[in-house]
Design a protein around this motif. Sequence first.
Motif, PDB file in Angstrom:
ATOM      1  N   SER A 125       0.826  -1.214   0.000  1.00 17.60           N
ATOM      2  CA  SER A 125       0.000   0.000   0.000  1.00 17.60           C
ATOM      3  C   SER A 125       0.859   1.263   0.000  1.00 17.60           C
ATOM      4  CB  SER A 125      -0.966   0.001   1.188  1.00 17.60           C
ATOM      5  OG  SER A 125      -0.258   0.051   2.404  1.00 17.60           O
ATOM      6  N   GLY A 126       2.031   1.219   0.582  1.00 13.84           N
ATOM      7  CA  GLY A 126       2.918   2.375   0.561  1.00 13.84           C
ATOM      8  C   GLY A 126       3.708   2.502  -0.730  1.00 13.84           C
ATOM      9  N   TRP A 127       3.759   1.428  -1.508  1.00 12.24           N
ATOM     10  CA  TRP A 127       4.557   1.447  -2.732  1.00 12.24           C
ATOM     11  C   TRP A 127       3.969   2.379  -3.777  1.00 12.24           C
ATOM     12  CZ3 TRP A 127       9.196  -0.031  -2.108  1.00 12.24           C
ATOM     13  CH2 TRP A 127      10.044  -0.105  -3.195  1.00 12.24           C
ATOM     14  N   ARG A 128       2.697   2.643  -3.713  1.00 10.12           N
ATOM     15  CA  ARG A 128       2.074   3.598  -4.630  1.00 10.12           C
ATOM     16  C   ARG A 128       2.717   4.974  -4.480  1.00 10.12           C
ATOM     17  NH1 ARG A 128      -3.058   6.327  -3.232  1.00 10.12           N
ATOM     18  NH2 ARG A 128      -3.569   7.620  -5.007  1.00 10.12           N
ATOM     19  N   TYR A 129       2.992   5.367  -3.258  1.00  8.94           N
ATOM     20  CA  TYR A 129       3.612   6.672  -3.013  1.00  8.94           C
ATOM     21  C   TYR A 129       5.088   6.671  -3.419  1.00  8.94           C
ATOM     22  CZ  TYR A 129      -0.704   7.346  -0.534  1.00  8.94           C
ATOM     23  OH  TYR A 129      -2.029   7.432  -0.236  1.00  8.94           O
ATOM     24  N   VAL A 130       5.749   5.537  -3.242  1.00  8.89           N
ATOM     25  CA  VAL A 130       7.143   5.427  -3.692  1.00  8.89           C
ATOM     26  C   VAL A 130       7.213   5.598  -5.206  1.00  8.89           C
ATOM     27  CG1 VAL A 130       9.118   3.859  -3.877  1.00  8.89           C
ATOM     28  CG2 VAL A 130       7.833   3.988  -1.741  1.00  8.89           C
ATOM     29  N   LEU A 131       6.293   4.942  -5.924  1.00  7.55           N
ATOM     30  CA  LEU A 131       6.251   5.092  -7.376  1.00  7.55           C
ATOM     31  C   LEU A 131       5.918   6.529  -7.777  1.00  7.55           C
ATOM     32  CD1 LEU A 131       4.405   1.819  -8.414  1.00  7.55           C
ATOM     33  CD2 LEU A 131       6.790   2.392  -8.839  1.00  7.55           C
ATOM     34  N   GLY A 132       5.002   7.154  -7.034  1.00  7.65           N
ATOM     35  CA  GLY A 132       4.642   8.544  -7.323  1.00  7.65           C
ATOM     36  C   GLY A 132       5.816   9.490  -7.144  1.00  7.65           C
ATOM     37  N   VAL A 133       6.574   9.326  -6.069  1.00  8.74           N
ATOM     38  CA  VAL A 133       7.749  10.173  -5.838  1.00  8.74           C
ATOM     39  C   VAL A 133       8.800   9.929  -6.919  1.00  8.74           C
ATOM     40  CG1 VAL A 133       9.694  10.533  -4.258  1.00  8.74           C
ATOM     41  CG2 VAL A 133       7.379  10.448  -3.371  1.00  8.74           C
ATOM     42  N   SER A 134       8.950   8.680  -7.310  1.00  9.26           N
ATOM     43  CA  SER A 134       9.913   8.355  -8.372  1.00  9.26           C
ATOM     44  C   SER A 134       9.526   9.030  -9.686  1.00  9.26           C
ATOM     45  CB  SER A 134       9.977   6.837  -8.545  1.00  9.26           C
ATOM     46  OG  SER A 134      10.807   6.501  -9.604  1.00  9.26           O
ATOM     47  N   PHE A 135       8.249   9.007 -10.023  1.00  8.96           N
ATOM     48  CA  PHE A 135       7.799   9.686 -11.236  1.00  8.96           C
ATOM     49  C   PHE A 135       7.967  11.193 -11.131  1.00  8.96           C
ATOM     50  CE2 PHE A 135       5.464   5.907 -12.769  1.00  8.96           C
ATOM     51  CZ  PHE A 135       5.874   5.963 -14.079  1.00  8.96           C
ATOM     52  N   LEU A 136       7.679  11.745  -9.975  1.00  8.62           N
ATOM     53  CA  LEU A 136       7.830  13.190  -9.786  1.00  8.62           C
ATOM     54  C   LEU A 136       9.282  13.609  -9.947  1.00  8.62           C
ATOM     55  CD1 LEU A 136       6.346  15.814  -9.063  1.00  8.62           C
ATOM     56  CD2 LEU A 136       6.869  15.317  -6.671  1.00  8.62           C
ATOM     57  N   VAL A 137      10.199  12.869  -9.362  1.00  8.44           N
ATOM     58  CA  VAL A 137      11.623  13.168  -9.514  1.00  8.44           C
ATOM     59  C   VAL A 137      12.045  13.019 -10.973  1.00  8.44           C
ATOM     60  CG1 VAL A 137      13.948  12.370  -8.902  1.00  8.44           C
ATOM     61  CG2 VAL A 137      12.209  12.615  -7.125  1.00  8.44           C
ATOM     62  N   SER A 138      11.508  12.012 -11.643  1.00  8.42           N
ATOM     63  CA  SER A 138      11.829  11.802 -13.055  1.00  8.42           C
ATOM     64  C   SER A 138      11.354  12.972 -13.916  1.00  8.42           C
ATOM     65  CB  SER A 138      11.189  10.501 -13.536  1.00  8.42           C
ATOM     66  OG  SER A 138      11.411  10.313 -14.897  1.00  8.42           O
ATOM     67  N   VAL A 139      10.143  13.444 -13.677  1.00  3.26           N
ATOM     68  CA  VAL A 139       9.614  14.583 -14.445  1.00  3.26           C
ATOM     69  C   VAL A 139      10.439  15.833 -14.180  1.00  3.26           C
ATOM     70  CG1 VAL A 139       7.638  16.136 -14.661  1.00  3.26           C
ATOM     71  CG2 VAL A 139       7.281  13.684 -14.669  1.00  3.26           C
ATOM     72  N   ILE A 140      10.795  16.074 -12.928  1.00  6.72           N
ATOM     73  CA  ILE A 140      11.593  17.256 -12.584  1.00  6.72           C
ATOM     74  C   ILE A 140      12.978  17.170 -13.223  1.00  6.72           C
ATOM     75  CG2 ILE A 140      12.743  18.440 -10.669  1.00  6.72           C
ATOM     76  CD1 ILE A 140      10.233  17.787  -8.985  1.00  6.72           C
ATOM     77  N   ALA A 141      13.606  15.990 -13.156  1.00  2.38           N
ATOM     78  CA  ALA A 141      14.936  15.824 -13.753  1.00  2.38           C
ATOM     79  C   ALA A 141      14.885  16.016 -15.265  1.00  2.38           C
ATOM     80  CB  ALA A 141      15.495  14.449 -13.407  1.00  2.38           C
ATOM     81  N   GLN A 142      13.850  15.511 -15.895  1.00  2.00           N
ATOM     82  CA  GLN A 142      13.724  15.685 -17.338  1.00  2.00           C
ATOM     83  C   GLN A 142      13.449  17.133 -17.700  1.00  2.00           C
ATOM     84  OE1 GLN A 142      10.721  12.898 -18.489  1.00  2.00           O
ATOM     85  NE2 GLN A 142      12.099  11.150 -18.333  1.00  2.00           N
ATOM     86  N   ALA A 143      12.659  17.827 -16.892  1.00  2.00           N
ATOM     87  CA  ALA A 143      12.386  19.241 -17.155  1.00  2.00           C
ATOM     88  C   ALA A 143      13.661  20.068 -17.030  1.00  2.00           C
ATOM     89  CB  ALA A 143      11.315  19.759 -16.199  1.00  2.00           C
ATOM     90  N   ILE A 144      14.475  19.772 -16.044  1.00  3.78           N
ATOM     91  CA  ILE A 144      15.749  20.478 -15.883  1.00  3.78           C
ATOM     92  C   ILE A 144      16.669  20.179 -17.060  1.00  3.78           C
ATOM     93  CG2 ILE A 144      17.858  20.551 -14.490  1.00  3.78           C
ATOM     94  CD1 ILE A 144      16.028  20.185 -12.020  1.00  3.78           C
ATOM     95  N   ASP A 145      16.695  18.920 -17.478  1.00  3.07           N
ATOM     96  CA  ASP A 145      17.555  18.533 -18.595  1.00  3.07           C
ATOM     97  C   ASP A 145      17.100  19.195 -19.901  1.00  3.07           C
ATOM     98  OD1 ASP A 145      19.694  17.089 -19.749  1.00  3.07           O
ATOM     99  OD2 ASP A 145      18.268  15.595 -20.503  1.00  3.07           O
ATOM    100  N   VAL A 146      15.804  19.234 -20.138  1.00  3.72           N
ATOM    101  CA  VAL A 146      15.279  19.837 -21.371  1.00  3.72           C
ATOM    102  C   VAL A 146      15.486  21.348 -21.374  1.00  3.72           C
ATOM    103  CG1 VAL A 146      13.135  20.336 -22.621  1.00  3.72           C
ATOM    104  CG2 VAL A 146      13.648  18.019 -21.901  1.00  3.72           C
ATOM    105  N   SER A 147      15.272  21.988 -20.227  1.00  6.03           N
ATOM    106  CA  SER A 147      15.425  23.448 -20.172  1.00  6.03           C
ATOM    107  C   SER A 147      16.888  23.870 -20.265  1.00  6.03           C
ATOM    108  CB  SER A 147      14.816  24.002 -18.887  1.00  6.03           C
ATOM    109  OG  SER A 147      15.563  23.586 -17.768  1.00  6.03           O
ATOM    110  N   GLY A 148      17.804  23.010 -19.857  1.00  4.03           N
ATOM    111  CA  GLY A 148      19.220  23.351 -19.902  1.00  4.03           C
ATOM    112  C   GLY A 148      19.865  23.095 -21.244  1.00  4.03           C
TER     113      GLY A 148
END
Length: 153
Positions: A89-112
Amino acid sequence: MTRLNYMPEDYDAKGQLRLPFFFWLILVLQARTWLLLVMAGASRQQGSDLLALFYPDAHAFWLGLALGVPAAAGLLLTGYRQRWPRLWSGWRYVLGVSFLVSVIAQAIDVSGDESATSPLPLLLMLFDGLALWALLTHRRLRDCFLPASASLV
């Protein structure tokens, strides 16, 4: 008196709510670097060329591997939903945080990177954002992460 939120065919033989098909697609999307690594390992001679094609920057490759660990572990945990319900039941939040970090990292990479002409990073960022949205808002997927008795109400 309890009523079922879902049809009886939506449950498996153990009484658990079946995971929707797009959940498997979400896990594959998040573990894409691991899948690429396996494909590169299987194609021995062209493996390094394949990795260089998708990940010219080694830093992005290692970040992709790190962000794919929760999805790979989620693939393994799906078979243990009844045995470890609190972890599942807690793994849903782990996956959500992983996706959020992935989106942020990709946004930083694309903007740079102003010189990038490939639409692939933007497309992957869009798919990661949609997967995060589905993971957090889709009712049936959310109910799959609840204990088995909580999906009956």
